[in-house]
Every structure is written in structure tokens, then in C-alpha cells.
Design an enzyme around this catalytic site. Structure first.
Site, PDB file in Angstrom:
ATOM      1  N   ASP A 115      68.042   7.829  79.445  1.00 42.91           N
ATOM      2  CA  ASP A 115      67.865   6.390  79.636  1.00 42.91           C
ATOM      3  C   ASP A 115      68.936   5.596  78.882  1.00 42.91           C
ATOM      4  OD1 ASP A 115      66.680   4.153  80.635  1.00 42.91           O
ATOM      5  OD2 ASP A 115      64.815   4.317  79.499  1.00 42.91           O
ATOM      6  N   ALA A 133      65.535  -0.164  88.290  1.00 40.45           N
ATOM      7  CA  ALA A 133      64.644  -0.377  89.431  1.00 40.45           C
ATOM      8  C   ALA A 133      65.393  -0.437  90.770  1.00 40.45           C
ATOM      9  CB  ALA A 133      63.848  -1.664  89.210  1.00 40.45           C
ATOM     10  N   ARG A 191      50.626 -12.145  90.040  1.00 38.29           N
ATOM     11  CA  ARG A 191      49.992 -13.357  89.495  1.00 38.29           C
ATOM     12  C   ARG A 191      50.015 -14.483  90.518  1.00 38.29           C
ATOM     13  NH1 ARG A 191      52.386 -15.240  83.890  1.00 38.29           N
ATOM     14  NH2 ARG A 191      54.319 -14.952  85.034  1.00 38.29           N
ATOM     15  N   SER A 241      60.269  -6.428  89.070  1.00 40.99           N
ATOM     16  CA  SER A 241      61.136  -5.421  89.693  1.00 40.99           C
ATOM     17  C   SER A 241      60.631  -3.999  89.473  1.00 40.99           C
ATOM     18  CB  SER A 241      62.590  -5.567  89.249  1.00 40.99           C
ATOM     19  OG  SER A 241      62.669  -5.873  87.918  1.00 40.99           O
ATOM     20  N   TRP A 242      60.097  -3.695  88.288  1.00 36.14           N
ATOM     21  CA  TRP A 242      59.686  -2.308  88.069  1.00 36.14           C
ATOM     22  C   TRP A 242      58.303  -2.028  88.669  1.00 36.14           C
ATOM     23  CZ3 TRP A 242      61.490   2.040  88.367  1.00 36.14           C
ATOM     24  CH2 TRP A 242      61.032   3.167  87.690  1.00 36.14           C
ATOM     25  N   LYS A 294      58.468  -0.680  78.320  1.00 36.59           N
ATOM     26  CA  LYS A 294      59.389  -0.169  77.295  1.00 36.59           C
ATOM     27  C   LYS A 294      59.558  -1.188  76.174  1.00 36.59           C
ATOM     28  CE  LYS A 294      61.909   2.853  80.482  1.00 36.59           C
ATOM     29  NZ  LYS A 294      63.157   3.059  81.241  1.00 36.59           N
ATOM     30  N   LYS A 318      66.373   2.651  73.265  1.00 39.79           N
ATOM     31  CA  LYS A 318      67.610   2.599  74.079  1.00 39.79           C
ATOM     32  C   LYS A 318      67.908   1.172  74.488  1.00 39.79           C
ATOM     33  CE  LYS A 318      65.720   1.757  78.183  1.00 39.79           C
ATOM     34  NZ  LYS A 318      66.062   0.726  79.152  1.00 39.79           N
TER      35      LYS A 318
HETATM   36  N1  NAD Z   1      63.298  -3.210  85.897  1.00 34.52           N
HETATM   37  C1  NAD Z   1      63.559  -1.972  85.535  1.00 34.52           C
HETATM   38  O1  NAD Z   1      64.566  -1.390  85.956  1.00 34.52           O
HETATM   39  C2  NAD Z   1      62.609  -1.242  84.611  1.00 34.52           C
HETATM   40  C3  NAD Z   1      62.651   0.154  84.612  1.00 34.52           C
HETATM   41  C4  NAD Z   1      61.804   0.856  83.760  1.00 34.52           C
HETATM   42  C5  NAD Z   1      60.928   0.168  82.936  1.00 34.52           C
HETATM   43  N2  NAD Z   1      60.898  -1.185  82.969  1.00 34.52           N
HETATM   44  C6  NAD Z   1      59.923  -1.853  82.112  1.00 34.52           C
HETATM   45  O2  NAD Z   1      58.894  -2.396  82.926  1.00 34.52           O
HETATM   46  C7  NAD Z   1      58.315  -3.526  82.279  1.00 34.52           C
HETATM   47  C8  NAD Z   1      58.271  -4.672  83.280  1.00 34.52           C
HETATM   48  O3  NAD Z   1      59.614  -4.995  83.586  1.00 34.52           O
HETATM   49  P1  NAD Z   1      60.095  -5.574  84.979  1.00 34.52           P
HETATM   50  O4  NAD Z   1      61.455  -5.076  85.165  1.00 34.52           O
HETATM   51  O5  NAD Z   1      59.136  -5.348  86.065  1.00 34.52           O
HETATM   52  O6  NAD Z   1      60.148  -7.118  84.560  1.00 34.52           O
HETATM   53  P2  NAD Z   1      60.302  -8.357  85.519  1.00 34.52           P
HETATM   54  O7  NAD Z   1      60.766  -9.468  84.670  1.00 34.52           O
HETATM   55  O8  NAD Z   1      61.067  -7.983  86.725  1.00 34.52           O
HETATM   56  O9  NAD Z   1      58.792  -8.624  85.992  1.00 34.52           O
HETATM   57  C9  NAD Z   1      57.773  -8.922  85.105  1.00 34.52           C
HETATM   58  C10 NAD Z   1      56.535  -9.305  85.902  1.00 34.52           C
HETATM   59  O10 NAD Z   1      55.495  -9.680  84.987  1.00 34.52           O
HETATM   60  C11 NAD Z   1      55.036 -10.980  85.332  1.00 34.52           C
HETATM   61  N3  NAD Z   1      54.633 -11.660  84.111  1.00 34.52           N
HETATM   62  C12 NAD Z   1      55.356 -12.441  83.284  1.00 34.52           C
HETATM   63  N4  NAD Z   1      54.602 -12.878  82.275  1.00 34.52           N
HETATM   64  C13 NAD Z   1      53.361 -12.378  82.477  1.00 34.52           C
HETATM   65  C14 NAD Z   1      52.136 -12.494  81.802  1.00 34.52           C
HETATM   66  N5  NAD Z   1      52.018 -13.218  80.697  1.00 34.52           N
HETATM   67  N6  NAD Z   1      51.083 -11.828  82.314  1.00 34.52           N
HETATM   68  C15 NAD Z   1      51.186 -11.096  83.429  1.00 34.52           C
HETATM   69  N7  NAD Z   1      52.318 -10.958  84.135  1.00 34.52           N
HETATM   70  C16 NAD Z   1      53.397 -11.591  83.653  1.00 34.52           C
HETATM   71  C17 NAD Z   1      56.200 -11.666  86.028  1.00 34.52           C
HETATM   72  O11 NAD Z   1      55.714 -12.691  86.869  1.00 34.52           O
HETATM   73  C18 NAD Z   1      56.779 -10.488  86.819  1.00 34.52           C
HETATM   74  O12 NAD Z   1      56.048 -10.289  88.012  1.00 34.52           O
HETATM   75  C19 NAD Z   1      59.182  -3.794  81.044  1.00 34.52           C
HETATM   76  O13 NAD Z   1      58.548  -3.271  79.918  1.00 34.52           O
HETATM   77  C20 NAD Z   1      60.465  -3.027  81.333  1.00 34.52           C
HETATM   78  O14 NAD Z   1      61.103  -2.586  80.140  1.00 34.52           O
HETATM   79  C21 NAD Z   1      61.709  -1.909  83.791  1.00 34.52           C
HETATM   80  O1  G3P Z   2      67.050  -3.582  82.912  1.00 39.05           O
HETATM   81  P1  G3P Z   2      66.650  -2.976  81.603  1.00 39.05           P
HETATM   82  O2  G3P Z   2      67.654  -3.164  80.533  1.00 39.05           O
HETATM   83  O3  G3P Z   2      65.256  -3.421  81.212  1.00 39.05           O
HETATM   84  O4  G3P Z   2      66.555  -1.400  81.833  1.00 39.05           O
HETATM   85  C1  G3P Z   2      65.787  -0.933  82.888  1.00 39.05           C
HETATM   86  C2  G3P Z   2      65.313   0.470  82.642  1.00 39.05           C
HETATM   87  O5  G3P Z   2      64.590   0.568  81.443  1.00 39.05           O
HETATM   88  C3  G3P Z   2      66.400   1.501  82.707  1.00 39.05           C
HETATM   89  O6  G3P Z   2      65.827   2.780  82.588  1.00 39.05           O
END
Ligand code: NAD
Ligand code: G3P
Length: 339
Positions: free
Chosen positions: A251, A147, A39, A18-19, A113, A198
Site C-alpha cells: 500500500d 478505488a 446519506r 469512492s471506496w 484507514k 502509509k
Molecule cells: N478511495 C480509496 O481509494 C480508498 C481505498 C482504500 C481505503 N479507503 C478508505 O476508505 C475510507 C472511506 O474513504 P472514501 O475513499 O470512500 O472517502 P470518500 O471521501 O470518497 O467518501 C466518504 C463517504 O462518507 C460520507 N460521509 C462523510 N461524512 C460522513 C459522516 N459524518 N457520516 C457518514 N458518512 C459520511 C461521504 O458523504 C462519502 O459518501 C477511508 O478510511 C479511506 O482511507 C479508501
Molecule cells: O486516496 P488515498 O490516499 O486515501 O489512498 C487510497 C488507498 O488507501 C490506497 O490503497
């Protein structure tokens, strides 16, 4: 500021969750040409051919200047900036795969994060270790950034941090568009720890929400949680004002208030009585806070920082504290503490 469409900057995003997908949209809407690594080839095809990522961002149309592939070399070829958005515990293994093919002068930006279990390393530290980069080549982006809200183009701010203000500025200009504005700072430690910590407070908020406690409990935990976050980050060299900024307080508010937050959701399930292993089974997206609790408490112990809320979250995860007993102070405190 959008770039000229004559020669769009070529950037790569590794991670199509998602991010990663939302950040690709932010960059594309800022004028860059964006290559994404997924992937799964079928997800790469969906992004490239249908401009959708229906698993992670249902209902969102992606801009046409994003394409995706499951083949890393073609995604990274010619990238001036490389954004990393995989689960924190998988970052090191992924960097070992890409380190020979990341373009030599590219800036590398962490969107993650979490801290690494076992080492307690921040994501920018893992990047610098595995890619052998100086701090001027690395940046982190953080802030109140749920996201799905951003994918719907709701106005949002973030902060980009690097030891080099020029690097932070270059990344912030690329990650800015009409609905997303990036500020800059040079406090990488505070910016990264803000995003990590956070999440832990948001798990605590989810827990008390799941139990059924109201606004006083939550406001107490948010306020004392911010004090805990600041003490910890400052002990590791952060500037306290960073923790009052977008990557800290900003955040914290977003993550503690929103049911979109995976950390908050995981906490709510714990508060409703599900065990840690049941919560893990139910979560189909990354809740970084669950993996960061142990390394954060080890880091806190090493500096003699008290983290009563995070310690209680660890106890709830371990099944040794009833969620009803979680409180904005250690339940064994007898004497009044200074605020
Ligand atoms: N979603 C949000 O709102 C948001 C916002 C800011 C920061 N973040 C941070 O972004 C980072 C990613 O989060 P996200 O929300 O995209 O997570 P997510 O679970 O939506 O997606 C993770 C992605 O990584 C892939 N993945 C899983 N295991 C893997 C591996 N071993 N190697 C490579 N790829 C792999 C998954 O298939 C998926 O595409 C986290 O650290 C999260 O804290 C998320
Ligand atoms: O869905 P969370 O809890 O990983 O939070 C998403 C973002 O980090 C918010 O800023």
C-alpha cells in the site's frame, strides 16, 4: 471464488464514497447481492436507478446486483456481512446509530484507514467497543487499493485480517472476483496500522513532490518511512512481516506513487505552499492521513517510538517547518544513525 447465483449472499456496505462504492462493486462482481447506504437520497437513487455514482466514480457502470437506500434499516436487513466505509472520524457516531439494527450474527468489516482522534483507537477497536463484539466477528480489509483503478477492474490484491482465520477466510471469499483477490492473515494490528501509517508517508512524499525534489528524496522517504511504520506497528504488537506485505509495503508503494491518492495530493498542495486550511478547503474527498498525524504521534510517544518523518509532516501541517526542509531524517540529527 464467485458464489453460486442460486442463493447470493446478502451483504451491506455503509458509505457510498469512492471506496464504499468500489468495494460494493467488488462484492457484487464476486456474486453477492449488495445493499448500500448513502446519506443523500439522491445519490441512493442514482446508484439504484442509473447504476452510477457519478460524483465519486465518474464513467463507471455498477453491476445490477447493487442497490442503495438512505434508510439504514432496509439496507441492513438480512445482511450476513456489513462493510463500513465512512471517514474514520465519523465511525463512532455512525455505529451508535446502527448498533440496534445490525443483524445479530453478521460479520462486521472495516474498510477504513484511519485512527480516531482523542482515543488513538483503530477502527476495529471502535467497532468492537460500540457494537460490543468479540474479535471473531470483526475483520479489516486493506492493501494497495486505489478505488478508481479497481472500479476499472484492474487486477489487484488485498488482505483481509481477523483474529479468527475462519472469519478472515469467509470475508476474503466474499471479497474475491476475477479482478480482485483477497489474501488472509490474523494480524489485525499490523494490517490496520499499515493502512494508517502509509497515508502519513504518502503525505510526506506529496510534500517533497510539490517542492520539486526527485526520486532520490522520494525513495529515501519511502524506505525510511517503512522502517518507521514497522517500528511503530511492532511496538503495538504487530508482526513485522505484515508491514512487508500488501497492507504495508504494497500500500505504501501504491499510495506514494499515484496521483489518484488523496493523501499524496494533499501533501503535494502543502509542498506547493498552500496552508493546511487551504488544503482542507480544496480536498473534496477524505484524506485520512491529515487527521491521523496527531493521534499517531501521541501513540508513538506513549511507546517511545521515534517517527522523524511523521513528526516533520506534523510540523509542515502546523506551518512550523518549511516544506523544502522535510527530509528522511530529523533535520537536527548530528550523529550518523544505524539504518
Ligand atoms: N478511495 C480509496 O481509494 C480508498 C481505498 C482504500 C481505503 N479507503 C478508505 O476508505 C475510507 C472511506 O474513504 P472514501 O475513499 O470512500 O472517502 P470518500 O471521501 O470518497 O467518501 C466518504 C463517504 O462518507 C460520507 N460521509 C462523510 N461524512 C460522513 C459522516 N459524518 N457520516 C457518514 N458518512 C459520511 C461521504 O458523504 C462519502 O459518501 C477511508 O478510511 C479511506 O482511507 C479508501
Ligand atoms: O486516496 P488515498 O490516499 O486515501 O489512498 C487510497 C488507498 O488507501 C490506497 O490503497
Amino acid at each position: 471464488m464467485a458464489q453460486s447465483t442460486d442463493s447470493p449472499r446478502r451483504v451491506a456496505v455503509l458509505g457510498s464514497g469512492s471506496w464504499g462504492t468500489t468495494f460494493a462493486k467488488i462484492l457484487a462482481d464476486g456474486g453477492s447481492s449488495v445493499a448500500m447506504w448513502a446519506r443523500r437520497p439522491e445519490l441512493a437513487r442514482e446508484i439504484s436507478q442509473s447504476n452510477r455514482n457519478s460524483d465519486y466514480l465518474p464513467g463507471i457502470n455498477l453491476p445490477r446486483n447493487i442497490w442503495a437506500s438512505a434508510r439504514l434499516p432496509e439496507v441492513l436487513e438480512g445482511a450476513e456481512q456489513v462493510y463500513l466505509s465512512v471517514p474514520s472520524q465519523s465511525l463512532r457516531e455512525n455505529l451508535r446509530i446502527v448498533r440496534e439494527i445490525i443483524p445479530e450474527d453478521a460479520l462486521v468489516v472495516s474498510l477504513m484507514k484511519g485512527v480516531e482522534k482523542g482515543t488513538g483507537a483503530r477502527m476495529s477497536e471502535v467497532i468492537r467497543q460500540e457494537l460490543g463484539l468479540g474479535g471473531e466477528r470483526v475483520a479489516v480489509a486493506s492493501g494497495p487499493n486505489l478505488a478508481l483503478e479497481i472500479a476499472k477492474e484492474q487486477p489487484t490484491a488485498a488482505v483481509v485480517s481477523s483474529e479468527s482465520i475462519d472469519t478472515a477466510t469467509a470475508v476474503a471469499m466474499t471479497a474475491t472476483n476475477p479482478y480482485f483477490r483477497s489474501f488472509v492473515n490474523t494480524d489485525v494490528i499490523g494490517t490496520e496500522f499499515g493502512g494508517v501509517l502509509k497515508n502519513l508517508i504518502a503525505v510526506a512524499i506529496g510534500i517533497v513532490d510539490g517542492v520539486g525534489y526527485g526520486e532520490n528524496t522520494k525513495a529515501s522517504i519511502i524506505t525510511r518511512g517503512l522502517a518507521e511504520m514497522t517500528d511503530f506497528a511492532v511496538a503495538y504488537g504487530a508482526r513485522p512481516e505484515t508491514l512487508s506485505g500488501l497492507a504495508g509495503l504494497g500500500d505504501l508503494i501504491a499510495t506514494c506513487e499515484s496521483s489518484l491518492s488523496r493523501n499524496n495530493t494533499a501533501g503535494r498542495l502543502l509542498g506547493q505552499g498552500y496552508s493546511y486550511s487551504e488544503v482542507i478547503k480544496q480536498m473534496n474527498q477524505t484524506a485520512e492521513g491529515l487527521s491521523s498525524v496527531a493521534p499517531v504521534l501521541e501513540l508513538a510517544l506513549a511507546k517511545g517510538v521515534q517517527m522523524p518523518i511523521v513528526s516533520q509532516v506534523a510540523e509542515v501541517l502546523a506551518g512550523t517547518l518549511n516544506p523544502r526542509d522535510i527530509a528522511p531524517h530529523l533535520t537536527t540529527d548530528e550523529l550518523p544513525q544505524g539504518e
